[in-house]
Motif scaffolding. Structure first.
Motif, PDB file in Angstrom:
ATOM      1  N   TRP A   1      23.888  29.272   9.680  1.00  0.00           N
ATOM      2  CA  TRP A   1      24.960  28.402  10.178  1.00  0.00           C
ATOM      3  C   TRP A   1      25.548  27.567   9.042  1.00  0.00           C
ATOM      4  N   GLY A   2      24.677  26.956   8.228  1.00  0.00           N
ATOM      5  CA  GLY A   2      25.137  26.091   7.156  1.00  0.00           C
ATOM      6  C   GLY A   2      25.976  26.820   6.137  1.00  0.00           C
ATOM      7  N   ARG A   3      25.543  28.017   5.766  1.00  0.00           N
ATOM      8  CA  ARG A   3      26.300  28.768   4.767  1.00  0.00           C
ATOM      9  C   ARG A   3      27.689  29.117   5.299  1.00  0.00           C
ATOM     10  N   ASP A   4      27.749  29.522   6.574  1.00  0.00           N
ATOM     11  CA  ASP A   4      29.045  29.831   7.164  1.00  0.00           C
ATOM     12  C   ASP A   4      29.944  28.597   7.256  1.00  0.00           C
ATOM     13  N   ALA A   5      29.316  27.414   7.333  1.00  0.00           N
ATOM     14  CA  ALA A   5      30.079  26.161   7.417  1.00  0.00           C
ATOM     15  C   ALA A   5      30.426  25.603   6.040  1.00  0.00           C
ATOM     16  N   GLY A   6      29.988  26.269   4.967  1.00  0.00           N
ATOM     17  CA  GLY A   6      30.350  25.850   3.616  1.00  0.00           C
ATOM     18  C   GLY A   6      29.242  25.272   2.771  1.00  0.00           C
ATOM     19  N   ALA A   7      28.006  25.340   3.251  1.00  0.00           N
ATOM     20  CA  ALA A   7      26.890  24.796   2.474  1.00  0.00           C
ATOM     21  C   ALA A   7      26.595  25.683   1.271  1.00  0.00           C
ATOM     22  N   THR A   8      26.285  25.066   0.148  1.00  0.00           N
ATOM     23  CA  THR A   8      25.862  25.796  -1.050  1.00  0.00           C
ATOM     24  C   THR A   8      24.390  25.539  -1.380  1.00  0.00           C
ATOM     25  N   THR A   9      23.813  24.520  -0.747  1.00  0.00           N
ATOM     26  CA  THR A   9      22.426  24.139  -0.993  1.00  0.00           C
ATOM     27  C   THR A   9      21.779  23.718   0.316  1.00  0.00           C
TER      28      THR A   9
ATOM     29  N   ARG B   1       0.836  -1.201   0.000  1.00  0.00           N
ATOM     30  CA  ARG B   1       0.000   0.000   0.000  1.00  0.00           C
ATOM     31  C   ARG B   1       0.872   1.253   0.000  1.00  0.00           C
ATOM     32  N   LEU B   2       0.315   2.301  -0.558  1.00  0.00           N
ATOM     33  CA  LEU B   2       0.996   3.597  -0.658  1.00  0.00           C
ATOM     34  C   LEU B   2       0.934   4.323   0.677  1.00  0.00           C
ATOM     35  N   LEU B   3       2.034   4.976   1.040  1.00  0.00           N
ATOM     36  CA  LEU B   3       2.072   5.733   2.283  1.00  0.00           C
ATOM     37  C   LEU B   3       2.945   6.973   2.115  1.00  0.00           C
ATOM     38  N   ASP B   4       2.462   8.088   2.619  1.00  0.00           N
ATOM     39  CA  ASP B   4       3.221   9.333   2.805  1.00  0.00           C
ATOM     40  C   ASP B   4       3.939   9.863   1.562  1.00  0.00           C
ATOM     41  N   PRO B   5       3.230  10.147   0.458  1.00  0.00           N
ATOM     42  CA  PRO B   5       3.877  10.881  -0.644  1.00  0.00           C
ATOM     43  C   PRO B   5       4.474  12.184  -0.117  1.00  0.00           C
ATOM     44  N   SER B   6       5.699  12.476  -0.503  1.00  0.00           N
ATOM     45  CA  SER B   6       6.429  13.612   0.065  1.00  0.00           C
ATOM     46  C   SER B   6       7.261  14.305  -1.003  1.00  0.00           C
ATOM     47  N   TYR B   7       7.582  15.556  -0.734  1.00  0.00           N
ATOM     48  CA  TYR B   7       8.452  16.331  -1.608  1.00  0.00           C
ATOM     49  C   TYR B   7       9.829  16.505  -0.968  1.00  0.00           C
ATOM     50  N   VAL B   8      10.860  16.565  -1.802  1.00  0.00           N
ATOM     51  CA  VAL B   8      12.154  17.089  -1.403  1.00  0.00           C
ATOM     52  C   VAL B   8      12.249  18.476  -2.017  1.00  0.00           C
ATOM     53  N   MET B   9      12.438  19.462  -1.155  1.00  0.00           N
ATOM     54  CA  MET B   9      12.508  20.855  -1.595  1.00  0.00           C
ATOM     55  C   MET B   9      13.929  21.365  -1.396  1.00  0.00           C
ATOM     56  N   CYS B  10      14.368  22.233  -2.295  1.00  0.00           N
ATOM     57  CA  CYS B  10      15.768  22.629  -2.357  1.00  0.00           C
ATOM     58  C   CYS B  10      15.890  24.142  -2.517  1.00  0.00           C
ATOM     59  N   LEU B  11      16.966  24.712  -1.968  1.00  0.00           N
ATOM     60  CA  LEU B  11      17.215  26.154  -2.054  1.00  0.00           C
ATOM     61  C   LEU B  11      18.715  26.398  -2.190  1.00  0.00           C
ATOM     62  N   PRO B  12      19.175  27.054  -3.272  1.00  0.00           N
ATOM     63  CA  PRO B  12      20.588  27.426  -3.359  1.00  0.00           C
ATOM     64  C   PRO B  12      20.919  28.475  -2.295  1.00  0.00           C
ATOM     65  N   LEU B  13      22.027  28.296  -1.592  1.00  0.00           N
ATOM     66  CA  LEU B  13      22.438  29.250  -0.552  1.00  0.00           C
ATOM     67  C   LEU B  13      23.501  30.166  -1.138  1.00  0.00           C
ATOM     68  N   THR B  14      23.038  31.143  -1.904  1.00  0.00           N
ATOM     69  CA  THR B  14      23.974  32.047  -2.571  1.00  0.00           C
ATOM     70  C   THR B  14      23.905  33.463  -2.014  1.00  0.00           C
ATOM     71  N   ALA B  15      22.701  33.914  -1.654  1.00  0.00           N
ATOM     72  CA  ALA B  15      22.554  35.296  -1.190  1.00  0.00           C
ATOM     73  C   ALA B  15      22.977  35.414   0.266  1.00  0.00           C
ATOM     74  N   PRO B  16      23.655  36.518   0.621  1.00  0.00           N
ATOM     75  CA  PRO B  16      24.020  36.716   2.020  1.00  0.00           C
ATOM     76  C   PRO B  16      22.760  36.845   2.881  1.00  0.00           C
ATOM     77  N   ARG B  17      22.839  36.347   4.091  1.00  0.00           N
ATOM     78  CA  ARG B  17      21.726  36.455   5.029  1.00  0.00           C
ATOM     79  C   ARG B  17      22.245  37.048   6.332  1.00  0.00           C
ATOM     80  N   SER B  18      21.439  37.902   6.961  1.00  0.00           N
ATOM     81  CA  SER B  18      21.823  38.452   8.252  1.00  0.00           C
ATOM     82  C   SER B  18      21.709  37.365   9.305  1.00  0.00           C
ATOM     83  N   GLU B  19      22.477  37.502  10.372  1.00  0.00           N
ATOM     84  CA  GLU B  19      22.444  36.500  11.436  1.00  0.00           C
ATOM     85  C   GLU B  19      21.087  36.506  12.119  1.00  0.00           C
ATOM     86  N   ILE B  20      20.571  35.326  12.432  1.00  0.00           N
ATOM     87  CA  ILE B  20      19.264  35.173  13.057  1.00  0.00           C
ATOM     88  C   ILE B  20      19.454  34.729  14.499  1.00  0.00           C
TER      89      ILE B  20
END
Length: 255
Positions: free
Chosen positions: A214-222, A104-123
């Motif tokens: 945090w991720g962008r500062d640690a080297g994440a691009t996505t 039986r089918l269970l829990d159709p889900s999406y994987v969503m993605c965002l490029p981390l290119t733009a600078p962001r202020s600290e939260i």
């Protein structure tokens, strides 16, 4: 529409799909894993389907004898045979066979993605070093308690990549929390939860932005995350943050 109930117009990039799949396996590790006939079998004493399922790799077999062997391995661990299938074409033949076998089918889900290119202020979020302190906040915020949280702790202890345990507080009360894990430039967001009664105050947005900072500062691009296709409110929130649907997945389970 596909058999998963998700529109077939979502066409994934095969390279990106496989990169995120591999990153997610390492970000949310199982306690035990094996390979068989092009499948990665993950076992974690039943805590989350993500860590207790068979996942198609390259050239995954859809032969009955291979499905039967994987079923045997799940049942040997007192787990229901569970297959996690993606919108990658390699999953389609297996999905058809599983339907014929009564899955039986269970829990159709999406994987969503965002490029981390733009600078962001600290939260303003709190990053915890103490796993037990974060788990206590997670249990309190999410309401998830019981024996499964011991397995949850083991899974988090098995993470070998950089991770961030984040909490948002109001008047000293933890009201939102989440986990970020960085693998090969891909930041996965997991265990996102907001306390009942505190929704729609921007807390989840603040938490996700803090983890991405945090991720962008640690080297994440996505950045990427996984969300039920039925959770429209969460999908809209993530879209406001800039996430877009990259591919989808679903489970086939047999009792």
């Amino acid at each position: 529409m596909t058999r998963s109930g998700i529109p077939s117009s979502i066409v994934p990039s095969s390279i990106m799909l496989h990169a995120l799949e591999l990153a997610a396996f390492e970000s949310w590790p199982s306690l035990e894993q094996e390979t068989h006939a092009g499948w990665l079998l993950r076992f974690a004493k039943g805590y989350t389907k993500r860590a207790n399922s068979a996942n198609a790799l390259h050239n995954a077999s859809a032969l009955s004898e291979d499905i039967e062997e994987m079923e045997r391995r799940f049942r040997a661990r007192d787990l229901p045979p569970t297959f996690r299938l993606t919108s990658d074409p390699a999953s389609q033949a297996a999905d058809e066979q599983l339907v014929l076998r009564g899955y039986r089918l269970l829990d159709p889900s999406y994987v969503m993605c965002l490029p981390l290119t733009a600078p962001r202020s600290e939260i303003d979020i709190v990053l915890l070093d103490d796993l037990d302190a974060w788990l206590a906040a997670f249990r309190d915020i999410s309401g998830k308690t019981g024996a499964g949280q011991g397995i949850h702790r083991q899974i988090l202890q098995h993470i070998t990549h950089p991770r961030s345990l984040a909490v948002c507080c109001e008047a000293g009360l933890p009201v939102s929390c989440g986990l970020g894990v960085l693998v090969d430039g891909h930041l996965g967001l997991f265990d996102l939860a907001t306390r009942l009664g505190y929704q729609r105050r921007g807390l989840a947005t603040r938490l996700c932005q803090g983890l991405m900072h945090w991720g962008r500062d640690a080297g994440a691009t996505t950045a990427y995350l996984q969300v039920f296709a039925s959770n429209i409110a969460a999908i809209r929130l993530y879209e406001r943050l800039g996430f877009r649907q990259l591919y989808h997945y679903w489970y086939r389970i047999k009792a």
